[in-house]
Design an enzyme around this catalytic site. Structure first.
Site, PDB file in Angstrom:
ATOM      1  N   HIS A 106      20.766  -4.573  19.607  1.00  0.00           N
ATOM      2  CA  HIS A 106      20.088  -3.396  19.049  1.00  0.00           C
ATOM      3  C   HIS A 106      18.709  -3.756  18.529  1.00  0.00           C
ATOM      4  O   HIS A 106      18.379  -4.923  18.356  1.00  0.00           O
ATOM      5  CB  HIS A 106      20.925  -2.732  17.943  1.00  0.00           C
ATOM      6  N   GLU A 130      19.194   0.821  15.145  1.00  0.00           N
ATOM      7  CA  GLU A 130      19.589   0.778  13.734  1.00  0.00           C
ATOM      8  C   GLU A 130      18.388   1.240  12.919  1.00  0.00           C
ATOM      9  O   GLU A 130      17.263   0.816  13.166  1.00  0.00           O
ATOM     10  CB  GLU A 130      19.978  -0.646  13.331  1.00  0.00           C
ATOM     11  N   HIS A 159      13.975  -6.009  12.901  1.00  0.00           N
ATOM     12  CA  HIS A 159      14.531  -7.118  13.667  1.00  0.00           C
ATOM     13  C   HIS A 159      15.030  -6.659  15.029  1.00  0.00           C
ATOM     14  O   HIS A 159      15.247  -5.484  15.259  1.00  0.00           O
ATOM     15  CB  HIS A 159      15.665  -7.832  12.914  1.00  0.00           C
TER      16      HIS A 159
END
Length: 134
Positions: free
Chosen positions: A79, A130, A7
């Site tokens: 992020h 991440e 994502h």
């Protein structure tokens, strides 16, 4: 080492308005708001055929999103999240190469119920990364 893009996360100052934009204007499928108190955020996922967009709203004054929004009042990309097959092996490989893992360096459970780590943006072209166990 990295797998698919899981994502792209956007910090937003008004989660309800962001949901309406994606759901009503763009016609996207949008999840319910899920509080993530251990991360200080409310999360919403916009489902796309090839990935997701995560909308992040601040949850409490100590929220990292609140701090991000102080610097970026209109919000923006927070992020990128990549999947990895083995988060501990990925962490060890990255730290051996000089990358910095934020926090304690130990994975925490993320919004998808899987272990995650965050990597320092200064080590990744100014982008917070991440990693999520696939």
């Amino acid at each position: 080492m990295i797998g698919r893009l899981n994502h792209v996360a956007l910090a937003v100052p008004d989660l309800a308005a962001a949901i309406a934009t994606y759901r009503d204007t763009l016609g996207a499928e949008v999840s319910a708001i899920v509080p993530q108190p251990e991360h200080g955020v409310n999360t919403v996922f916009v489902m796309l055929p090839n990935t997701k967009v995560e909308l992040l709203g601040a949850l409490g004054e100590g929220s990292p999103i609140a701090k991000f929004l102080e610097r970026n009042p209109e919000g923006g990309i927070h992020h990128l999240c990549y999947e990895v097959d083995d988060i501990l092996a990925a962490r060890d490989r990255l730290t051996a190469a000089g990358a910095r893992v934020l926090g304690t360096g130990e994975p925490r459970i993320g919004a998808h119920g899987k272990p995650v780590l965050f990597l320092h943006p200064k080590d990744f072209l100014g982008t917070l990364v991440e990693l999520e166990q696939a």
